[in-house]
Design a protein around this motif. Structure first.
Motif, mmCIF file in Angstrom:
data_model
loop_
_atom_site.group_PDB
_atom_site.id
_atom_site.type_symbol
_atom_site.label_atom_id
_atom_site.label_comp_id
_atom_site.label_asym_id
_atom_site.label_seq_id
_atom_site.Cartn_x
_atom_site.Cartn_y
_atom_site.Cartn_z
ATOM 1 N N ASP A 141 5.531 6.404 8.518
ATOM 2 C CA ASP A 141 6.590 6.974 8.095
ATOM 3 C C ASP A 141 6.103 8.628 7.484
ATOM 4 O O ASP A 141 6.833 9.675 7.632
ATOM 5 C CB ASP A 141 7.496 6.630 6.738
ATOM 6 N N LEU A 142 4.940 8.657 6.750
ATOM 7 C CA LEU A 142 4.382 9.917 6.303
ATOM 8 C C LEU A 142 3.980 10.805 7.677
ATOM 9 O O LEU A 142 4.083 12.051 7.694
ATOM 10 C CB LEU A 142 3.269 9.593 5.479
ATOM 11 N N ALA A 143 3.337 10.046 8.473
ATOM 12 C CA ALA A 143 2.749 10.671 9.827
ATOM 13 C C ALA A 143 3.989 11.340 10.395
ATOM 14 O O ALA A 143 3.945 12.437 10.893
ATOM 15 C CB ALA A 143 2.210 9.668 10.765
ATOM 16 N N ALA A 144 5.377 10.711 10.609
ATOM 17 C CA ALA A 144 6.287 11.366 11.286
ATOM 18 C C ALA A 144 6.499 12.534 10.494
ATOM 19 O O ALA A 144 6.975 13.669 11.099
ATOM 20 C CB ALA A 144 7.577 10.307 11.246
ATOM 21 N N GLN A 145 6.591 12.592 9.189
ATOM 22 C CA GLN A 145 6.906 13.628 8.203
ATOM 23 C C GLN A 145 5.749 14.728 8.581
ATOM 24 O O GLN A 145 6.416 16.091 8.483
ATOM 25 C CB GLN A 145 6.931 13.450 6.762
ATOM 26 N N SER A 158 -1.076 5.198 11.460
ATOM 27 C CA SER A 158 -1.930 3.928 11.162
ATOM 28 C C SER A 158 -1.143 3.228 10.367
ATOM 29 O O SER A 158 -1.071 3.684 9.102
ATOM 30 C CB SER A 158 -3.375 4.325 10.897
ATOM 31 N N THR A 159 -1.117 1.867 10.658
ATOM 32 C CA THR A 159 -0.657 0.888 9.595
ATOM 33 C C THR A 159 -1.307 0.346 8.970
ATOM 34 O O THR A 159 -0.944 -0.428 7.851
ATOM 35 C CB THR A 159 0.427 -0.328 10.616
ATOM 36 N N ALA A 160 -2.820 0.796 8.878
ATOM 37 C CA ALA A 160 -3.632 0.156 8.023
ATOM 38 C C ALA A 160 -3.791 0.832 6.467
ATOM 39 O O ALA A 160 -4.791 0.417 5.801
ATOM 40 C CB ALA A 160 -4.828 -0.023 8.891
ATOM 41 N N LEU A 161 -2.755 1.981 6.384
ATOM 42 C CA LEU A 161 -3.137 2.546 5.268
ATOM 43 C C LEU A 161 -2.076 2.591 4.249
ATOM 44 O O LEU A 161 -0.951 2.156 4.880
ATOM 45 C CB LEU A 161 -2.860 4.092 5.617
ATOM 46 N N PRO A 162 -2.352 2.431 3.120
ATOM 47 C CA PRO A 162 -1.431 2.025 1.922
ATOM 48 C C PRO A 162 -0.388 3.504 2.044
ATOM 49 O O PRO A 162 -0.686 4.481 2.680
ATOM 50 C CB PRO A 162 -2.067 2.445 0.655
ATOM 51 N N TYR A 313 4.944 6.392 -11.148
ATOM 52 C CA TYR A 313 3.217 6.320 -11.389
ATOM 53 C C TYR A 313 2.577 6.703 -10.075
ATOM 54 O O TYR A 313 1.205 6.746 -10.135
ATOM 55 C CB TYR A 313 2.960 4.633 -11.659
ATOM 56 N N GLY A 314 3.127 7.131 -8.892
ATOM 57 C CA GLY A 314 2.465 7.441 -7.748
ATOM 58 C C GLY A 314 1.847 5.991 -7.105
ATOM 59 O O GLY A 314 0.886 6.211 -6.357
ATOM 60 N N ALA A 315 2.482 4.911 -7.566
ATOM 61 C CA ALA A 315 1.806 3.598 -6.911
ATOM 62 C C ALA A 315 2.226 3.241 -5.687
ATOM 63 O O ALA A 315 3.326 3.493 -5.572
ATOM 64 C CB ALA A 315 2.138 2.650 -7.997
ATOM 65 N N PRO A 316 1.536 3.153 -4.728
ATOM 66 C CA PRO A 316 1.792 2.908 -3.378
ATOM 67 C C PRO A 316 2.260 1.678 -3.239
ATOM 68 O O PRO A 316 1.924 0.358 -3.511
ATOM 69 C CB PRO A 316 0.329 2.887 -2.740
ATOM 70 N N VAL A 317 3.745 1.237 -2.949
ATOM 71 C CA VAL A 317 4.226 0.134 -2.809
ATOM 72 C C VAL A 317 5.161 0.309 -1.337
ATOM 73 O O VAL A 317 6.020 1.219 -1.370
ATOM 74 C CB VAL A 317 5.221 -0.295 -3.836
ATOM 75 N N GLN A 318 4.935 -0.671 -0.424
ATOM 76 C CA GLN A 318 5.644 -0.842 0.784
ATOM 77 C C GLN A 318 7.085 -1.388 0.479
ATOM 78 O O GLN A 318 7.408 -2.320 -0.497
ATOM 79 C CB GLN A 318 4.946 -1.622 1.902
ATOM 80 N N GLY A 319 8.092 -0.864 1.109
ATOM 81 C CA GLY A 319 9.371 -1.381 1.121
ATOM 82 C C GLY A 319 9.815 -2.287 1.792
ATOM 83 O O GLY A 319 10.898 -2.671 1.913
#
Lengths: 801, 344
Positions: A141-145, A158-162, A313-319
């Motif tokens: 998602d970030l890559a697309a942005q 890459s799906t391997a990244l938080p 918190y800037g915590a990475p959580v997948q939706g």
């Protein structure tokens, strides 16, 4: 025999399908809400773990420099003395107006790189990753942005990244962040060669930090998850009220059948076991339904929770939600445990059922019962207060909260009884007198449902007050904090200098915004430098200040710290704060800061330059006549060919902050509404339960001349009065809850204390909603009453004794 | 000495599977290619050649301890270029990898280091000579007098090396052909170091002395597409003669090459097919069968020898695995040396 008994037991449910549905719904609601919260928490935790594992974060010791920057030479010196360390350069860059977290690692030596491949699964060519312009790896998602930004190196999804993290080689990061020759931290690899010299001989400026010494995501977000768990538990408890009501009803209606079965020779043990088995089967069925519900609910709420955690918190959580086996097992266990707990009383009565007891009228519990409940309520309250007095921290805060809520709920029947007695004594007309006395008589059967309502209402008022107070404070704070008309971000320090020079003659003032991350014993500390300007003197939101606070800061003797740091490190005006060895300043003031959970401090700009000469000089606040702001922004963009995100007007920054804030409490509000719904349902089931026992009480009144429609109207009125009474008692409890949330829980969880505001219009809304719920809950019994054949009423007299 | 450094390009983080050598044998993208008739320029040629894709400084030594036991050490620095130039800073396209091994009669220790060029963490300078990665180094005023150090987590060594004799150039005056198709490298050696110093073992230190052999080689495309591995020997006989011999195993037949070095340092290159290699016995090493006893014959020098591993388990379990260890020579000639085998 067993088959016959089962058939008999089942026949009850066949004739009372609504009851069965209610029971299953109760179990499903209790399990569902609780499981939804658990699923969300588990998903978030798994996300943190995955993120940490993927990049080896939070597992290895780190070497850090007090200034936040480690010179490249120090890294090389450490390596050349044998120390096996991996270089990391963290930072943020702006892309399309959004600040993105960038982690630059030496991709050749970093110990825990995820398998980076492009979308076709091919690994990239090392040569293009390691040499200019390099590649950025980002979650899809970030890559697309980012892909739209022509100034960035090519992006590989890459799906391997938080989520929210861009990973790249350190050489690329250096260029992108304009931080050539410096690093932010060094990971100490687990295997070190023999005979390496001590750290203080090679790099005396560096400090070694164990992973647990850092404030990590898990610790920061613990408070948030505890919050959710508390809500889940509350929903679970409220759901169990429904189960309790329905099971109680079913048992009361089946006492005749039990007696008959026993009389026909079924042993008590067998009967009890079969009834127990029946409950377990229902619990499993309801639990399974609840899990489906919980999974759907969690799936619906998770994106908002993820947004909240990222925003706060800037915590990475997948939706995205995954189904976990342990979650299913725990949910079913909760369903069975909860059902048995809620049916305990009924089972206990069954086990002691006298063989020839009459299918009797419910035994009246008098004031002594209310008193016992009130006394235990008082004790629970006291225990909560005592726990909070003795222990510190967030958990103690929640114990206090739980104690006060449960205790108040237990005191409720006595309070209601006293209130009803008060009105009964003042009632003049016989029907009114009967109405009050009847309510009094029904109180034992309704008290649990009313407790549930009280809890739900109090939670609603408390959380609503907290969120609204927070919103008011936050918006006011935004106005104070964001006073510059324009916010400018340059691509690098060099361009920053040129922009500053260009703006100087054109704007009223150019206020540099520079910061650096330092290490402090309480966690990372962001140090900012400011120039002396009325913008700060007149607007900065200080909550505690020494005299002449701004002069002290200007003269480089004082430092301003944010509320989080002040509370965490217990530093207040007059105390001393050591920034770096040999650099100790007096705290001159404490300012409120609702933007982030980390510590922050402000010093005079020239002092900042000494502490962190290499810090970026890219961001500026520009003061100008608001009427000319847009014009200046246009000119600035044109002059330096800046993107739309590089010059942002104040209003846009505020709007963005507000949007993040609103996202933050979406989940809280959703759970709030759901809890209230469950409480309404609990009242409904209780009234339905009572209904079957009502006829013997209503028949005499009917016989005395009250029409059935009058009785039905009185039925509605009664429900309304009881709910209103509960609501009136819930108001002070809710406000107390809000006070505890604001003064205790928020301070522990976020590090800030907020003033409390009152919102009477919200209460009115809630009261109206409660009244509607109460009327709806009483509607079915009232309707039945209206339609009950007179013969049934007459039969009451015929059947008596 | 060897072409294993090719694998170095396939850095583990990028999870590339090694598809034979085909992928690497296919293109050289602007890198220089060795040419016959090259005139070596020392000391500059002791230093790196960034316009070539791969290069190594490869030292092995057979040592005898004061305890009377046989030991062997390996110290290697590989350079691998992603692009045919160098530049300072992280984005230097030059990568470095160090391998160190220490073989005792019953144990084999090894360690590996990786580094980026351009920041000073690893590199080579010609004068004064220094090759280093992290705290490992091989350095001296000239290449004739070196100090050598490497450490793993449970072993290490500190040695001094003194050259006894001239440099030896393999193939056609240092132009060493590696396949029938003509792939080649620049290749020279210093086969005659006297070595002394200290080995650090987990439980003790051992003072040792013996002889060492330095190989220098650089190229851009040294393997043919069908070649899958090699067997490489550097042997020092009691007579004072020395032999470098290798066999590149290819799908279309083996390619061999050898250099016979006399005690005075003069050398003779022997063309493909002059030397023959026969595995006599294999050992189970790291879940594969590796020949640890060989018959090597070189009729031109009346050589017919048995070469036997001193420790059959001398497996380098590094990112790219191979066998490398000290050997004992018997038969027509007696002596000792080093054996390297890849592709098993």
């Amino acid at each position: 025999m067993i088959g016959t008994v089962l058939q008999a037991l089942w026949s009850h449910w066949r004739w009372h399908r609504v009851q069965l549905a209610t029971l299953l719904t109760g179990i499903a609601l209790a399990t569902g809400l609780w499981s939804a919260v658990q699923a969300i928490n588990a998903e978030a935790r798994a996300s943190y773990d995955r993120a940490n594992l993927q990049l080896g974060l939070g597992q290895l010791d780190e070497l850090i420099h007090p200034s936040g920057r480690i010179p490249l030479e120090t890294y090389v010196a450490l390596r050349r003395s044998g120390w096996q360390v991996a270089a990391v350069l963290d930072g943020r860059f702006d892309a399309g107006g959004r600040s993105v977290r960038l982690m630059g690692v030496d991709m050749v030596t970093y110990p825990a790189l995820p398998a980076l491949t492009d979308t076709q699964g091919n690994p990239p060519d090392p040569a293009i990753v390691l040499t200019a312009p390099g590649r950025l790896f980002a979650p899809p998602d970030l890559a697309a942005q980012l892909a739209a930004d022509p100034d960035l190196p090519p992006i590989i999804a890459s799906t391997a990244l938080p989520p929210g993290l861009v990973l790249t080689d350190i050489g690329t990061a250096e260029t992108l962040l304009d931080l050539s020759g410096s690093l932010t931290r060094l990971l100490v690899l687990p295997e070190q060669p023999r005979a390496i010299p001590p750290l203080d001989q090679v790099a005396p400026d560096l400090r070694r930090q164990a992973p647990e010494g850092r404030i990590d995501t898990a610790r920061l977000t613990d408070s948030f998850h505890l919050n959710l768990s508390a809500f889940g538990l509350l929903s679970f408890a409220v759901g169990l009220f429904i189960v309790h009501g329905t099971v109680g009803l079913a048992f009361a209606q089946r006492r005749g059948m039990f007696r008959t079965l026993r009389a026909l020779g079924v042993p008590l043990v067998t009967l009890s076991q079969l009834v127990l088995a029946e409950l377990v089967v229902f619990a499993l069925l309801g639990g399974a339904l609840g899990l489906v519900l919980g999974h759907l609910l969690a799936g619906a709420l998770l994106p908002d929770v993820a947004a909240t955690l990222r925003g706060l918190y800037g915590a990475p959580v997948q939706g995205q939600l995954h189904l976990r086996l342990e979650w299913v097992a725990a949910g079913l266990a909760m369903a069975v445990g909860g059902t048995l707990l809620a049916s305990g009383q009924a089972l206990w009565r069954l086990a002691r059922l006298p063989l020839l007891s009459a299918p009797g009228v419910q035994a009246w519990r008098g004031k002594s019962g209310h008193r016992a409940s009130a006394i235990s309520g008082g004790l629970v309250c006291a225990a909560g207060v005592a726990a909070f007095a003795m222990f510190d921290g967030l958990v103690a805060g929640f114990v206090l909260l739980g104690g006060v809520l449960t205790g108040s709920a237990l005191v409720l029947p006595l309070l209601l009884s006293v209130t009803l007695g008060f009105f009964a004594r003042r009632a003049k007309k016989p029907v009114t007198q009967w109405l009050w006395a009847d309510m009094q008589a029904q109180l034992p059967g309704l008290s649990l449902a009313l407790m549930a309502l009280l809890l739900a209402l109090a939670a609603n008022i408390g959380v609503g007050t907290m969120v609204s107070s927070f919103r008011l404070t936050f918006l006011g704070w935004l106005d104070q904090r964001l006073v510059s008309e324009l916010y400018v971000t340059a691509e690098n320090s060099e361009q920053g200098r040129r922009i500053e020079a260009w703006l100087e003659p054109r704007a009223d003032a150019v206020l540099p915004i520079r910061n650096v991350e330092l290490a402090h014993e309480t966690g990372p500390l962001f140090l900012y430098g400011i120039v002396d300007h009325p913008t700060y003197r007149e607007n900065w939101p200080l909550i505690a200040a020494a005299p002449n606070v701004w002069d002290t800061v200007r003269q480089r003797q004082g430092i301003l710290i944010n509320e989080q740091l002040a509370r965490r490190a217990d530093l207040w005006p007059g105390d001393r704060l050591t920034l770096a060895p040999g650099n100790t300043l007096t705290v001159a003031g404490v300012y409120s800061d609702y933007g982030n959970p980390t510590g922050q401090a402000i010093v005079a700009m020239d002092l900042f330059d000494e502490i962190a000469p290499e810090a970026d000089n890219r961001r500026f606040g520009v003061r100008i006549d608001p009427a000319r702001a847009e014009q200046l922004a246009e000119a600035l963009r044109a002059q330096f060919d800046l993107g739309p995100g590089a010059v942002v007007p104040q209003a846009a920054v505020k709007a963005q902050s507000r949007a993040i804030f609103e996202k933050t409490f979406v989940v809280t509000s959703a759970l709030n509404v759901l809890t209230l719904g469950v409480a309404g349902f609990a009242i409904f089931t209780s009234l339905l339960t009572l209904w079957t026992q009502r006829l013997p009480q209503i028949a005499p009144v009917w016989a005395l001349g009250l029409t059935r429609s009058r009785l039905a109207a009185l039925e509605l009125l009664r429900s309304l009065v009881l709910a209103t009474l509960a609501a009136c008692l819930a108001l002070p409890l809710g406000l107390l809850l809000a006070l505890i949330l604001l003064e205790v829980i928020n301070v522990q969880a976020f590090g800030w204390r907020l003033p409390m505001f009152l919102f009477p219009s919200d209460w009115m809304q809630l009261f109206i909603l409660t009244a509607i719920a109460a009327l709806l809950a009483a509607a079915l019994p009232a309707w039945r009453l209206r339609r009950v054949p007179p013969a049934d009423l007459l039969r009451v007299f015929a059947n008596e004794r | 000495m060897s072409v294993k450094a090719l694998f170095f390009l396939l850095l583990a983080p990028f999870a590339v599977s090694a598809q034979g050598f085909a992928g690497l044998g296919s293109s050289v993208e602007g890198f220089d290619i060795p040419q016959p008739g090259y005139r070596f320029d020392f000391p500059a040629d002791h230093g790196p050649h960034p316009s070539f894709r791969i290069e190594w400084w490869y030292l092995t030594a057979n040592l005898t301890g004061e305890d009377g036991r046989e030991y062997g050490i390996q110290w290697t620095l590989f350079r691998s270029a992603l692009r045919p130039f160098d530049q300072p800073g992280w984005q230097s396209p030059q990568l470095w990898m160090g391998h160190a091994g220490l073989t005792t009669p019953d144990t084999h220790f090894f360690a590996e280091r990786l580094a980026r060029g351009g920041i000073g963490q690893a590199g080579v300078t010609a004068a004064p000579f220094e090759a280093w990665i992290d705290e490992w180094h091989m350095r001296g005023d000239t290449i004739d007098a070196l100090s050598l150090r490497a450490n793993g987590d449970d072993f290490g060594y500190d040695l001094t090396l003194t050259a006894d004799g001239p440099l030896v150039f393999h193939g056609d005056n240092g132009y060493s052909v590696k396949s029938a198709e003509g792939q080649a490298s620049y290749y020279y050696s210093q086969p005659g170091y006297r070595v002394s110093g200290m080995l650090h073992l987990p439980d003790r230190k051992v003072t040792v002395s013996g002889e060492g052999w330095l190989d220098r080689e650089w190229s851009s495309q040294p393997l043919a597409a069908d070649q899958s591995g090699w067997d490489w020997f550097s042997l020092t006989f009691d007579s004072g003669d020395k032999l470098m011999a290798f066999r590149l195993r290819g799908g279309r037949g083996d390619y061999t090459s050898a250099t016979w070095i006399t005690p005075d340092g003069s050398s003779r290159s022997l063309p493909d097919g002059s030397v023959s290699f026969t595995p006599l016995q294999t050992s189970r090493v790291a879940a594969r069968n590796v020949p640890t006893e060989w018959q090597v014959t070189l009729p031109a020098e009346d050589l017919d020898i048995r070469v036997e591993a001193q420790n059959a388990q001398a497996w380098m379990g590094t990112r790219f695995e191979y066998w490398e260890g000290p050997v004992t020579v018997s038969g027509s000639h007696a002596g000792r040396g080093y054996l390297e085998m890849t592709g098993y």
